[in-house]
Design an enzyme around this catalytic site. Structure first.
Site, PDB file in Angstrom:
ATOM      1  N   THR A  35     -11.661  32.068  54.166  1.00 48.70           N
ATOM      2  CA  THR A  35     -10.527  32.707  53.480  1.00 48.70           C
ATOM      3  C   THR A  35      -9.234  32.583  54.288  1.00 48.70           C
ATOM      4  O   THR A  35      -8.169  32.961  53.810  1.00 48.70           O
ATOM      5  CB  THR A  35     -10.794  34.211  53.211  1.00 48.70           C
ATOM      6  OG1 THR A  35     -11.018  34.871  54.464  1.00 48.70           O
ATOM      7  CG2 THR A  35     -11.992  34.418  52.304  1.00 48.70           C
ATOM      8  N   VAL A  57     -19.334  32.379  62.303  1.00 49.78           N
ATOM      9  CA  VAL A  57     -19.934  33.396  63.189  1.00 49.78           C
ATOM     10  C   VAL A  57     -21.339  33.813  62.766  1.00 49.78           C
ATOM     11  O   VAL A  57     -22.033  34.512  63.507  1.00 49.78           O
ATOM     12  CB  VAL A  57     -19.050  34.669  63.300  1.00 49.78           C
ATOM     13  CG1 VAL A  57     -17.726  34.364  63.981  1.00 49.78           C
ATOM     14  CG2 VAL A  57     -18.837  35.326  61.937  1.00 49.78           C
ATOM     15  N   LYS A  96     -23.362  37.878  55.437  1.00 52.94           N
ATOM     16  CA  LYS A  96     -23.714  37.203  56.688  1.00 52.94           C
ATOM     17  C   LYS A  96     -22.654  37.430  57.771  1.00 52.94           C
ATOM     18  O   LYS A  96     -22.988  37.635  58.938  1.00 52.94           O
ATOM     19  CB  LYS A  96     -23.924  35.704  56.438  1.00 52.94           C
ATOM     20  CG  LYS A  96     -25.243  35.429  55.721  1.00 52.94           C
ATOM     21  CD  LYS A  96     -25.366  33.996  55.262  1.00 52.94           C
ATOM     22  CE  LYS A  96     -25.795  33.074  56.383  1.00 52.94           C
ATOM     23  NZ  LYS A  96     -26.063  31.691  55.866  1.00 52.94           N
ATOM     24  N   ALA A 119     -13.948  45.285  63.594  1.00 46.24           N
ATOM     25  CA  ALA A 119     -13.033  45.604  62.495  1.00 46.24           C
ATOM     26  C   ALA A 119     -13.872  46.119  61.319  1.00 46.24           C
ATOM     27  O   ALA A 119     -14.464  45.349  60.576  1.00 46.24           O
ATOM     28  CB  ALA A 119     -12.250  44.362  62.075  1.00 46.24           C
ATOM     29  N   TYR A 150     -19.840  43.905  50.714  1.00 47.32           N
ATOM     30  CA  TYR A 150     -18.847  44.154  51.766  1.00 47.32           C
ATOM     31  C   TYR A 150     -19.129  45.493  52.437  1.00 47.32           C
ATOM     32  O   TYR A 150     -19.263  45.582  53.660  1.00 47.32           O
ATOM     33  CB  TYR A 150     -17.467  44.138  51.128  1.00 47.32           C
ATOM     34  CG  TYR A 150     -16.294  44.325  52.070  1.00 47.32           C
ATOM     35  CD1 TYR A 150     -15.939  43.336  52.978  1.00 47.32           C
ATOM     36  CD2 TYR A 150     -15.506  45.478  51.995  1.00 47.32           C
ATOM     37  CE1 TYR A 150     -14.828  43.498  53.810  1.00 47.32           C
ATOM     38  CE2 TYR A 150     -14.403  45.637  52.817  1.00 47.32           C
ATOM     39  CZ  TYR A 150     -14.061  44.648  53.727  1.00 47.32           C
ATOM     40  OH  TYR A 150     -12.956  44.809  54.541  1.00 47.32           O
TER      41      TYR A 150
HETATM   42  P1  NAD Z   1      -8.567  37.459  55.853  1.00 43.82           P
HETATM   43  O1  NAD Z   1      -9.433  36.926  54.763  1.00 43.82           O
HETATM   44  O2  NAD Z   1      -7.128  37.067  55.861  1.00 43.82           O
HETATM   45  O3  NAD Z   1      -9.162  37.082  57.269  1.00 43.82           O
HETATM   46  C1  NAD Z   1     -10.541  36.987  57.530  1.00 43.82           C
HETATM   47  C2  NAD Z   1     -10.783  35.741  58.369  1.00 43.82           C
HETATM   48  O4  NAD Z   1     -12.175  35.660  58.719  1.00 43.82           O
HETATM   49  C3  NAD Z   1     -10.427  34.454  57.622  1.00 43.82           C
HETATM   50  O5  NAD Z   1      -9.609  33.632  58.423  1.00 43.82           O
HETATM   51  C4  NAD Z   1     -11.778  33.819  57.368  1.00 43.82           C
HETATM   52  O6  NAD Z   1     -11.713  32.403  57.265  1.00 43.82           O
HETATM   53  C5  NAD Z   1     -12.591  34.317  58.556  1.00 43.82           C
HETATM   54  N1  NAD Z   1     -14.039  34.295  58.333  1.00 43.82           N
HETATM   55  C6  NAD Z   1     -14.726  34.864  57.320  1.00 43.82           C
HETATM   56  N2  NAD Z   1     -16.044  34.627  57.457  1.00 43.82           N
HETATM   57  C7  NAD Z   1     -16.187  33.902  58.589  1.00 43.82           C
HETATM   58  C8  NAD Z   1     -17.305  33.362  59.284  1.00 43.82           C
HETATM   59  N3  NAD Z   1     -18.555  33.492  58.809  1.00 43.82           N
HETATM   60  N4  NAD Z   1     -17.088  32.688  60.439  1.00 43.82           N
HETATM   61  C9  NAD Z   1     -15.842  32.533  60.938  1.00 43.82           C
HETATM   62  N5  NAD Z   1     -14.744  33.023  60.326  1.00 43.82           N
HETATM   63  C10 NAD Z   1     -14.914  33.691  59.163  1.00 43.82           C
HETATM   64  O7  NAD Z   1      -8.702  39.047  55.807  1.00 43.82           O
HETATM   65  P2  NAD Z   1      -7.956  40.168  56.674  1.00 43.82           P
HETATM   66  O8  NAD Z   1      -7.256  41.066  55.729  1.00 43.82           O
HETATM   67  O9  NAD Z   1      -7.216  39.549  57.783  1.00 43.82           O
HETATM   68  O10 NAD Z   1      -9.203  40.972  57.257  1.00 43.82           O
HETATM   69  C11 NAD Z   1      -9.635  40.793  58.596  1.00 43.82           C
HETATM   70  C12 NAD Z   1     -10.696  41.825  58.940  1.00 43.82           C
HETATM   71  O11 NAD Z   1     -10.152  43.131  58.791  1.00 43.82           O
HETATM   72  C13 NAD Z   1     -11.937  41.750  58.066  1.00 43.82           C
HETATM   73  O12 NAD Z   1     -13.081  42.005  58.864  1.00 43.82           O
HETATM   74  C14 NAD Z   1     -11.722  42.890  57.069  1.00 43.82           C
HETATM   75  O13 NAD Z   1     -12.953  43.409  56.628  1.00 43.82           O
HETATM   76  C15 NAD Z   1     -10.965  43.901  57.908  1.00 43.82           C
HETATM   77  N6  NAD Z   1     -10.149  44.795  57.072  1.00 43.82           N
HETATM   78  C16 NAD Z   1      -8.942  44.379  56.557  1.00 43.82           C
HETATM   79  C17 NAD Z   1      -8.196  45.249  55.764  1.00 43.82           C
HETATM   80  C18 NAD Z   1      -6.848  44.881  55.219  1.00 43.82           C
HETATM   81  O14 NAD Z   1      -6.221  45.711  54.529  1.00 43.82           O
HETATM   82  N7  NAD Z   1      -6.300  43.714  55.474  1.00 43.82           N
HETATM   83  C19 NAD Z   1      -8.701  46.532  55.471  1.00 43.82           C
HETATM   84  C20 NAD Z   1      -9.931  46.896  55.986  1.00 43.82           C
HETATM   85  C21 NAD Z   1     -10.638  46.038  56.803  1.00 43.82           C
END
Ligand code: NAD
Ligand code: UDP
Length: 316
Positions: A35, A57, A96, A119, A150
Site C-alpha cells: 500500500t 515482514v 499476516k 503501531a 485488521y
Molecule cells: P500506509 O498504508 O500508508 O502504510 C503502511 C505501509 O506498510 C505501506 O508502505 C505498506 O506497503 C507497508 N506494508 C504493509 N504490509 C507489509 C508487509 N507485509 N511487509 C512490508 N511492508 C508492508 O498506512 P499508514 O496510515 O501509514 O499506517 C501505518 C501503520 O499505522 C499501520 O500499522 C496502521 O495500522 C497504523 N495506524 C494508522 C492510522 C492512521 O490514521 N493513519 C491509524 C491507526 C493505526
C-alpha cells in the site's frame, strides 16, 4: 540509535523516518510496497544515515548490522472496501502483517536486544460502548466481521508484544493510533480525509456513508509522530493512545472541507457501513499520553488541513 522502521514507504512510516533522521538517528526502512509508495522515500535516497530493504515482514527478517530499536508500522490501514488498498480487499496480507509480521519483528528485537514499538490502532476498541476511549477499555470487536482481519490482527499483535515483554523481557511499547492525516496519504486509499479533499478539489460531490452522524477525531501527522517519538524514548510498556481528542461528525467534517476550499460541492449520501462495523463514535482519552509523555496535540484541524492541501493539489 540505529532503528528499523517497517512500513517505511507508507504515510506514517515515511514521516517517522524523516523525524528519526532529523533527531540524528540512523534508519533502516523496510517495505514491500503493498500500500506504500517509493515516492514517499524518494527524498531520502542518498541520505548517509538512511538505507532501505524491500521485504515482506511476513517472512523471516534479516537486517545486516546492529539495531537499537524496531518500530513495526507495516500493515494496510484503510478500511474502505471501495479501494484496492483497503484491508478488506487485502485480508490475508493484513492478518499476516499484523500476526506473522509482529512475530518476526519481535524476533528481530529479541535477537538484537533492541527496544520494540508496535503501531497499534484505535480499531482494537472496535465499535466502542465507552466514550471517549481510554486504554483500560477492552473494546467491542466482531471477531468474524469485515474489519476483523485488521482489528484482530492488531489485538493479537498487542498480546504478542506483551508476551515478549513478560516472557522474554523485551523492552516494548504499544501506541494506539487514532485517525491521522497529512501529506503522503494515498489519494486513492479510500479513507475519509483523502476522499473528501480529492473530491472537493475535483468539484465532485463528497461521499457520505450513511447519515454522516458518525464521529471521528483527526490528528495532524506531525503531532502524532512527536507523540510516538516521546513514547519510544519513555519507559512506558502499557498501551498509550495518541490522537487528537477534537471530535466531529463526518457531516461537520464535510462542511469544514467545503469552507476551507471555498468550493461548495454538494454531498451525496451513500449506503451506511455501520452494519460492516463502521464505528459510531471515536475519540481518544489522552490522559495517559499527557501524564506519561507530557504530550498533547498542538495543531488544529483547519491548520492541519491547510498544511495538507498543497500535497493533494500537486498529486492530483
Ligand atoms: P500506509 O498504508 O500508508 O502504510 C503502511 C505501509 O506498510 C505501506 O508502505 C505498506 O506497503 C507497508 N506494508 C504493509 N504490509 C507489509 C508487509 N507485509 N511487509 C512490508 N511492508 C508492508 O498506512 P499508514 O496510515 O501509514 O499506517 C501505518 C501503520 O499505522 C499501520 O500499522 C496502521 O495500522 C497504523 N495506524 C494508522 C492510522 C492512521 O490514521 N493513519 C491509524 C491507526 C493505526
Ligand atoms: N467515510 C465517508 N465517506 C468516505 C469515506 C469515509 O463518509 O468517502 C466515513 C466512514 O464511513 C467512517 C469515517 O468516514 O465513518 C472514517 O472513515 P475512514 O475510512 O477514514 O477510517 P475509519 O475511521 O473508519 O477507520
Amino acid at each position: 540509535m540505529r532503528i528499523l522502521v517497517t512500513g517505511a514507504a507508507g504515510f506514517l512510516g515515511s514521516h517517522l523516518c524523516d523525524h528519526l533522521l532529523e533527531k540524528g538517528h540512523e534508519v533502516v526502512g523496510m517495505d514491500n510496497f503493498i500500500t506504500g509508495r517509493a515516492e514517499n522515500l524518494a527524498h531520502l535516497s542518498g541520505h548517509q544515515r538512511f538505507s532501505f530493504i524491500r521485504h515482506d515482514v511476513s517472512n523471516f527478517i534479516f537486517v545486516p548490522g546492529d539495531l537499537d530499536a524496531v518500530m513495526h508500522f507495516a500493515s494496510p490501514a484503510s478500511p474502505n472496501p471501495h479501494s484496492p488498498y483497503g484491508y478488506v480487499n487485502l485480508p490475508i496480507q493484513t492478518m499476516k502483517a499484523g500476526a506473522l509480521g509482529t512475530h518476526n519483528t519481535l524476533g528481530v528485537a529479541k535477537a538484537y536486544n533492541a527496544r520494540f514499538l508496535l503501531a497499534s490502532t484505535s480499531e482494537i476498541y472496535g465499535d466502542p460502548e465507552v466514550h471517549p476511549q481510554d486504554e483500560n477499555y477492552w473494546g467491542r470487536v466482531d471477531p468474524v466481521g469485515e474489519r476483523s482481519v485488521y482489528d484482530e490482527a492488531k489485538r493479537f499483535a498487542e498480546a504478542l508484544t506483551l508476551a515478549y515483554h513478560r516472557f522474554h523481557d523485551i523492552d516494548t511499547r504499544i501506541v494506539r493510533i487514532f485517525n491521522t492525516y497529512g501529506p503522503r496519504m494515498r489519494l486513492d486509499d479510500g479513507r475519509v480525509v483523502p476522499n473528501f479533499i480529492k473530491q472537493a478539489l475535483q468539484g465532485k460531490p463528497l461521499t457520505i456513508y450513511g447519515d454522516g452522524a458518525q464521529t471521528r477525531s483527526f490528528c495532524y501527522v506531525d503531532d502524532l509522530i512527536e507523540g510516538i517519538y516521546r513514547l519510544l524514548l519513555s519507559d512506558e510498556h502499557r498501551p498509550v493512545n495518541i490522537g487528537n481528542p477534537h471530535e466531529i461528525s463526518i457531516l461537520e467534517f464535510a462542511e469544514v472541507i467545503n469552507i476551507l476550499l471555498e468550493n461548495l460541492v454538494p454531498l451525496t449520501m451513500l449506503p451506511d457501513r455501520r452494519g460492516e462495523g463502521d464505528p459510531e463514535r471515536r475519540r481518544p482519552d489522552i490522559s495517559r499520553a499527557k501524564e506519561v509523555l507530557g504530550w498533547e496535540p498542538v495543531i488544529g484541524l483547519e491548520e492541519g488541513l491547510r498544511k495538507t492541501l498543497p500535497y493533494f493539489r500537486e498529486n492530483l
